[in-house]
Design a protein around this motif. Structure first.
Motif, PDB file in Angstrom:
ATOM      1  N   PRO A 116       0.662  -1.208  -0.018  1.00 17.41           N
ATOM      2  CA  PRO A 116       0.083  -0.011  -0.044  1.00 17.41           C
ATOM      3  C   PRO A 116       0.855   1.396  -0.124  1.00 17.41           C
ATOM      4  CG  PRO A 116      -0.845  -1.651   1.442  1.00 17.41           C
ATOM      5  CD  PRO A 116       0.317  -2.327   0.783  1.00 17.41           C
ATOM      6  N   GLU A 117       2.002   1.265   0.515  1.00 16.96           N
ATOM      7  CA  GLU A 117       2.661   2.622   0.735  1.00 16.96           C
ATOM      8  C   GLU A 117       3.207   2.924  -0.529  1.00 16.96           C
ATOM      9  OE1 GLU A 117       4.705   6.031   2.143  1.00 16.96           O
ATOM     10  OE2 GLU A 117       2.905   4.847   2.874  1.00 16.96           O
ATOM     11  N   GLU A 118       3.889   1.723  -1.212  1.00 17.64           N
ATOM     12  CA  GLU A 118       4.428   1.934  -2.496  1.00 17.64           C
ATOM     13  C   GLU A 118       3.733   2.270  -3.607  1.00 17.64           C
ATOM     14  OE1 GLU A 118       8.137  -1.417  -1.875  1.00 17.64           O
ATOM     15  OE2 GLU A 118       6.042  -2.086  -2.418  1.00 17.64           O
ATOM     16  N   GLU A 119       2.261   1.772  -3.506  1.00 21.45           N
ATOM     17  CA  GLU A 119       1.356   2.193  -4.443  1.00 21.45           C
ATOM     18  C   GLU A 119       0.904   3.614  -4.179  1.00 21.45           C
ATOM     19  OE1 GLU A 119      -3.243   0.922  -5.803  1.00 21.45           O
ATOM     20  OE2 GLU A 119      -1.968  -0.479  -4.743  1.00 21.45           O
ATOM     21  N   ARG A 120       0.868   4.230  -2.978  1.00 21.75           N
ATOM     22  CA  ARG A 120       0.818   5.679  -2.806  1.00 21.75           C
ATOM     23  C   ARG A 120       1.607   6.532  -3.331  1.00 21.75           C
ATOM     24  NH1 ARG A 120       2.209   9.449   0.472  1.00 21.75           N
ATOM     25  NH2 ARG A 120       3.713   8.124   1.519  1.00 21.75           N
ATOM     26  N   LEU A 121       3.012   6.035  -3.295  1.00 24.04           N
ATOM     27  CA  LEU A 121       4.082   6.648  -3.811  1.00 24.04           C
ATOM     28  C   LEU A 121       3.905   6.664  -5.231  1.00 24.04           C
ATOM     29  CD1 LEU A 121       6.942   5.741  -1.433  1.00 24.04           C
ATOM     30  CD2 LEU A 121       5.869   7.788  -1.315  1.00 24.04           C
ATOM     31  N   LEU A 122       3.354   5.783  -5.844  1.00 19.77           N
ATOM     32  CA  LEU A 122       3.555   5.638  -7.175  1.00 19.77           C
ATOM     33  C   LEU A 122       2.222   6.591  -7.856  1.00 19.77           C
ATOM     34  CD1 LEU A 122       4.089   1.723  -7.900  1.00 19.77           C
ATOM     35  CD2 LEU A 122       5.581   3.616  -8.421  1.00 19.77           C
ATOM     36  N   ARG A 123       1.375   6.442  -6.855  1.00 15.34           N
ATOM     37  CA  ARG A 123       0.156   7.292  -7.442  1.00 15.34           C
ATOM     38  C   ARG A 123       0.448   9.000  -7.377  1.00 15.34           C
ATOM     39  NH1 ARG A 123      -4.898   4.904  -7.497  1.00 15.34           N
ATOM     40  NH2 ARG A 123      -5.071   2.868  -6.789  1.00 15.34           N
ATOM     41  N   GLU A 124       1.056   9.269  -6.372  1.00 12.94           N
ATOM     42  CA  GLU A 124       1.729  10.627  -6.268  1.00 12.94           C
ATOM     43  C   GLU A 124       2.512  11.047  -7.112  1.00 12.94           C
ATOM     44  OE1 GLU A 124       3.178  11.315  -2.214  1.00 12.94           O
ATOM     45  OE2 GLU A 124       1.434  11.050  -1.240  1.00 12.94           O
ATOM     46  N   ALA A 125       3.648  10.161  -7.453  1.00 11.30           N
ATOM     47  CA  ALA A 125       4.647  10.596  -8.757  1.00 11.30           C
ATOM     48  C   ALA A 125       3.901  10.624 -10.018  1.00 11.30           C
ATOM     49  CB  ALA A 125       5.527   9.227  -9.015  1.00 11.30           C
ATOM     50  N   LEU A 126       2.867   9.709 -10.272  1.00 15.10           N
ATOM     51  CA  LEU A 126       2.062  10.045 -11.333  1.00 15.10           C
ATOM     52  C   LEU A 126       1.289  11.163 -11.517  1.00 15.10           C
ATOM     53  CD1 LEU A 126       0.583   6.256 -12.224  1.00 15.10           C
ATOM     54  CD2 LEU A 126       2.319   7.672 -13.630  1.00 15.10           C
ATOM     55  N   ALA A 127       0.677  11.670 -10.441  1.00 15.79           N
ATOM     56  CA  ALA A 127      -0.187  12.768 -10.324  1.00 15.79           C
ATOM     57  C   ALA A 127       0.862  14.064 -10.467  1.00 15.79           C
ATOM     58  CB  ALA A 127      -0.928  12.997  -9.045  1.00 15.79           C
ATOM     59  N   GLN A 128       2.040  13.960  -9.898  1.00 16.26           N
ATOM     60  CA  GLN A 128       2.971  15.087 -10.391  1.00 16.26           C
ATOM     61  C   GLN A 128       3.257  15.208 -11.497  1.00 16.26           C
ATOM     62  OE1 GLN A 128       6.055  14.826  -7.091  1.00 16.26           O
ATOM     63  NE2 GLN A 128       4.709  14.851  -5.605  1.00 16.26           N
ATOM     64  N   ALA A 129       3.557  14.175 -12.284  1.00 18.55           N
ATOM     65  CA  ALA A 129       4.069  14.305 -13.764  1.00 18.55           C
ATOM     66  C   ALA A 129       2.970  14.786 -14.394  1.00 18.55           C
ATOM     67  CB  ALA A 129       4.421  12.903 -14.047  1.00 18.55           C
ATOM     68  N   ALA A 130       1.707  14.358 -14.246  1.00 25.13           N
ATOM     69  CA  ALA A 130       0.603  14.866 -15.116  1.00 25.13           C
ATOM     70  C   ALA A 130       0.356  16.425 -14.972  1.00 25.13           C
ATOM     71  CB  ALA A 130      -0.711  14.154 -14.589  1.00 25.13           C
ATOM     72  N   ALA A 131       0.590  16.791 -13.413  1.00 29.61           N
ATOM     73  CA  ALA A 131       0.362  18.279 -13.370  1.00 29.61           C
ATOM     74  C   ALA A 131       1.337  19.079 -13.950  1.00 29.61           C
ATOM     75  CB  ALA A 131       0.312  18.551 -11.797  1.00 29.61           C
ATOM     76  N   ARG A 132       2.492  18.815 -14.358  1.00 28.19           N
ATOM     77  CA  ARG A 132       3.615  19.200 -15.148  1.00 28.19           C
ATOM     78  C   ARG A 132       3.245  19.469 -16.618  1.00 28.19           C
ATOM     79  NH1 ARG A 132       8.065  16.458 -11.461  1.00 28.19           N
ATOM     80  NH2 ARG A 132       7.958  17.871  -9.555  1.00 28.19           N
ATOM     81  N   ARG A 133       2.536  18.742 -17.016  1.00 25.87           N
ATOM     82  CA  ARG A 133       2.209  18.671 -18.583  1.00 25.87           C
ATOM     83  C   ARG A 133       1.810  20.076 -19.067  1.00 25.87           C
ATOM     84  NH1 ARG A 133      -0.498  12.886 -19.165  1.00 25.87           N
ATOM     85  NH2 ARG A 133       1.277  11.201 -18.850  1.00 25.87           N
TER      86      ARG A 133
END
Length: 388
Positions: free
Chosen positions: A370-387
């Protein structure tokens, strides 16, 4: 006449970044000793004398010292440039050295000028044709009729280069002949340490191309093998240069040509070089298994099947296997699937998050917690916000 066939010395080569020159020097010692003990008339070196076009100085010193010692046994020496060599550099003193019984041929244009070797027993001379790797001919305009493509393939280049050689042979009726060549011949078994000459088998040369010669001494492929009985063969390398060669028996070929040119061959194993071992299992098993004690002195590649890659795995491996040079993590689920199947499974995921989770599972051999999945979700969200 008796000849010693060797090739693909690759002097100056490294193994996973570690120098091999000391091991190569021991292999050269064995070659010199064998040439003297067997009283050979000729030593042929079928290309890839060095590992790169501009070799290090200590590799050049080893090469020249080895040639001098081979010549001191009474044998003539004929060497050719391979695809790793600089055709110009290796043959710069060819004309001078030839007067001393050493031929190093880099120019394909001189392939029809044979080296005539007189056997020690006083028999008829043998015509030896040194044909270096044909890369210069592949791009050269000299033999390309207008109807041909802009670039010859290897089969066409070999056919062209052999025409003047066969013409010279025709002027020497009854003379025994040896061809020394560096090429990929169709049907040969490859290994990972050879530099591809092209994609697939498009640049393979057919076995019948070499009809008419009493013996064809080939270089390029690193495993010792015959392709037309004993007449057409690769000697292989004196040392293993990748883990794909760990089951090779490294050797040279002693060839006896009778008065009619029929070759009788003895394959002589070499014993220089550190052995190679591939170990597979979980880290703790490899560290504790008493049956693996013999691998302590070998170059080691470890395929770890732990579900998660242990911390400091390579450092711990080297505590038991000091010469471990390669580590691959192959957890059970990942090892059970071919790479293409794993890639397809990742690409079939429905959205970026699912693809990321699938990629994580492929690399780690497990689903993220669960913790690893949370970090992956956050990383994807940050990448999407920079587009943009």
């Amino acid at each position: 006449m008796r000849l010693l066939h060797t090739s693909d010395w690759h002097l100056g080569r490294q193994f996973h970044g570690l120098p091999l020159l000391d091991e190569q020097a021991r292999a050269m010692d064995q070659l010199v000793d064998l040439a003297g003990e067997a009283a050979v008339d000729l030593v042929v070196i079928a290309g890839d004398l060095y590992d790169r076009a501009i070799p290090p100085a200590d590799a050049v010193r080893l090469f020249t010292d080895t040639l001098a010692r081979l010549r001191a046994t009474g044998a003539a020496v004929v060497a050719i440039a391979g695809n790793h060599d600089s055709h110009v550099r290796v043959s710069v003193y060819d004309e001078l050295l030839a007067a001393q019984g050493v031929t190093i041929r880099g120019r394909w244009q001189r392939a029809a000028e044979p080296v005539l070797v007189q056997p020690r027993d006083g028999g008829a001379a043998v015509a030896v044709y040194p044909l270096p790797y044909l890369e210069p001919l592949l791009d050269g305009p000299e033999l390309q009729p207008a109807a041909r493509p802009a670039r010859l393939d290897h089969q066409q280049a070999m056919d062209c280069a052999l025409l003047p050689i066969h013409a010279d042979r025709a002027r020497r009726p009854g003379c025994r002949s040896v061809l020394v060549a560096h090429a990929f011949v169709a049907g040969g078994r490859t290994s990972e340490s050879e530099r591809d000459l092209s994609v697939g088998n498009a640049e393979a040369v057919a076995v019948p191309t070499f009809a008419g010669f009493d013996y064809v001494a080939l270089g390029h492929l690193h495993g010792s093998q015959e392709l037309d009985g004993p007449r057409l063969a690769y000697s292989g390398t004196p040392l293993p240069y990748s883990f794909s060669e760990q089951h090779h028996v490294k050797s040279v070929r002693l060839v006896e040509l009778d008065a009619r040119g029929n070759p009788a061959v003895e394959v002589v194993p070499l014993e220089a070089g550190r052995p190679l071992r591939t170990l597979e299992g979980e880290l703790e098993q490899l560290l504790a298994d008493p049956r693996l004690e013999e691998a302590r002195g070998a170059w080691v590649r470890a395929l770890l099947t732990d579900e998660q890659l242990p911390l400091q795995a390579m450092a711990r491996l080297r505590q038991r296997f000091p010469h471990a040079v390669e580590l691959r993590h192959q957890p059970p689920e990942r090892a059970s699937l071919a790479a293409s199947e794993r890639s397809q499974r990742i690409l079939q995921a429905s959205d970026p998050l699912q693809r990321t989770l699938a990629f994580f599972a492929d690399q780690q051999g497990r689903v993220p917690d669960p913790e690893e999945e949370r970090l992956l979700r956050e990383a994807l969200a940050q990448a999407a916000a920079r587009r943009p």
